[in-house]
Write a protein that holds these residues in place. Structure first.
Motif, PDB file in Angstrom:
ATOM      1  N   ARG A 198     -13.025  62.534 -89.104  1.00  0.00           N
ATOM      2  CA  ARG A 198     -13.188  61.736 -87.898  1.00  0.00           C
ATOM      3  C   ARG A 198     -11.864  61.106 -87.459  1.00  0.00           C
ATOM      4  O   ARG A 198     -11.543  61.076 -86.260  1.00  0.00           O
ATOM      5  N   ALA A 203      -8.473  57.881 -97.380  1.00  0.00           N
ATOM      6  CA  ALA A 203      -9.047  59.200 -97.117  1.00  0.00           C
ATOM      7  C   ALA A 203      -8.014  60.307 -97.288  1.00  0.00           C
ATOM      8  O   ALA A 203      -8.315  61.358 -97.858  1.00  0.00           O
ATOM      9  N   ASP A 234     -18.094  61.386 -98.265  1.00  0.00           N
ATOM     10  CA  ASP A 234     -17.903  60.301 -97.298  1.00  0.00           C
ATOM     11  C   ASP A 234     -16.446  60.189 -96.879  1.00  0.00           C
ATOM     12  O   ASP A 234     -16.136  60.029 -95.683  1.00  0.00           O
ATOM     13  N   ARG A 278      -7.935  52.703 -94.135  1.00  0.00           N
ATOM     14  CA  ARG A 278      -8.946  53.752 -94.296  1.00  0.00           C
ATOM     15  C   ARG A 278      -8.296  55.121 -94.313  1.00  0.00           C
ATOM     16  O   ARG A 278      -8.682  55.996 -95.101  1.00  0.00           O
ATOM     17  N   ASP A 326     -14.828  60.895 -93.256  1.00  0.00           N
ATOM     18  CA  ASP A 326     -14.003  59.856 -92.645  1.00  0.00           C
ATOM     19  C   ASP A 326     -12.645  60.423 -92.254  1.00  0.00           C
ATOM     20  O   ASP A 326     -12.120  60.136 -91.161  1.00  0.00           O
ATOM     21  N   HIS A 327     -12.094  61.226 -93.125  1.00  0.00           N
ATOM     22  CA  HIS A 327     -10.800  61.851 -92.860  1.00  0.00           C
ATOM     23  C   HIS A 327     -10.886  62.754 -91.633  1.00  0.00           C
ATOM     24  O   HIS A 327      -9.993  62.737 -90.763  1.00  0.00           O
TER      25      HIS A 327
END
Length: 335
Positions: free
Chosen positions: A321, A213, A314, A209, A318-319
């Protein structure tokens, strides 16, 4: 296209050293409390790079892979030396993503950093060089290089073998398990079994992930620029610029003007080539200013950048977080 990492001793050294430091910090105060997460983005970036560096070095130690001696001179070069030389270097490397718009600067520096390469971030033709994709693939030695290695002295062969072991440990081996495509169409791949991947897994929780990201976020600016150069308003301004510069040199965009200079410069003495470069650069700048090419590009980029960030919201979230997770992990464990 695939991003590639070319393996060299210096590059491998700097990959780890330049991440933000070589040593693992204590990270706590006298009471044993963890230090707070830095507030500025730059300080957060430095902390994450330092944490990655510490984790990578720990991983390499566990795998019994030695790093080359740190290139201290290179690592410490930033921020030292003559201020005048630094100012001159910064001036020559000034970026003009939509064409030079400063005739005085062009008269002094010509095309600047773009002159030696025929382009770069400031080529101004709407085709920036490869986006900031995370390089992940090792370059494979050619047959000729392998034959030369076989004829090299033992010490050189051993150094090459150590270098390859280090590359394998850092970036992984075999088929690249991770793959993602940037907004500009660049395909980026990575292994998931190297020490760099392991450091990212520890910091961010999910390396796959994080990889997707990080690549996406690093290419948002390039994607916006890419869209600007295909915008009808920008193309119209570029056509006006081409008509303006034609009496000096026919060119469809500033990148083509640089290429024209390079072709002519091959047959000229250095002083003549420099004079021609400055003449072309000044012509570019005057026409960029009179047609508002750079201003048009900058205004359009703001709009397209907002569109790109919205489309990739999104991944951007995500990056963010995962960065926050990495920062917390770094301060908690004193990295």
């Amino acid at each position: 296209m695939r991003a590639s990492r070319f393996v060299s001793t210096v590059a491998l050294s700097m990959c780890v050293v330049a991440m933000g430091g070589c040593a693992e910090g204590a990270g706590g105060n006298d009471a044993g409390e963890s230090r707070p997460v830095p507030r500025s983005t730059r300080a957060q970036d430095d902390l994450l790079k330092s944490a990655e560096s510490a984790l990578v070095r720990r991983c390499l130690t566990e795998r019994k892979v030695a790093l080359p001696p740190a290139q201290r001179g290179s690592a410490n070069r930033t921020g030292t030396g003559s201020g005048t030389a630094q100012d001159q270097g910064a001036a020559r490397q000034r970026q003009f993503p939509y064409g030079i718009d400063d005739p005085a600067w062009a008269a002094e520096h010509g095309f600047g950093s773009a002159a030696a390469t025929g382009g770069g971030p400031d080529r101004g033709d709407g085709a920036r060089d490869a986006p900031q994709a995370q390089p992940t693939q090792q370059a494979q030695p050619t047959q000729q290089a392998q034959q030369q290695a076989g004829q090299a002295p033992a010490s050189k062969r051993q150094a090459a073998e150590r270098q390859q072991r280090l590359a394998d440990a850092l970036f992984g081996i075999g088929r690249r398990e991770l793959s993602t495509r940037t907004a500009t169409g660049l395909v980026v791949t990575a292994n998931s079994d190297g020490c760099l991947a392991e450091a990212q897994r520890v910091l961010y929780g999910d390396q796959a992930r994080w990889f997707r990201a990080e690549v996406a976020v690093n290419n948002l600016e390039a994607a916006a620029h890419h869209r600007v150069t295909r915008d009808a308003a920008y193309r119209a301004a570029l056509a006006r610029w081409a008509r303006c510069v034609a009496p000096v040199q026919k060119a469809e965009d500033p990148g083509e003007l640089r290429n024209a200079w390079q072709r002519r410069a091959r047959d000229l003495e250095p002083r003549q080539a420099t004079g021609l470069q400055r003449r072309y650069a000044v012509a570019e700048a005057r026409c960029v200013r009179s047609t508002d090419l750079a201003g048009t590009g900058a205004r359009l980029e703001k709009r397209h950048a907002a569109d790109v960030r919205a489309e990739y919201a999104d991944l951007v979230a995500d990056h963010r977080r995962m960065r926050e997770r990495g920062l917390r992990h770094a301060v908690r464990h004193g990295l």
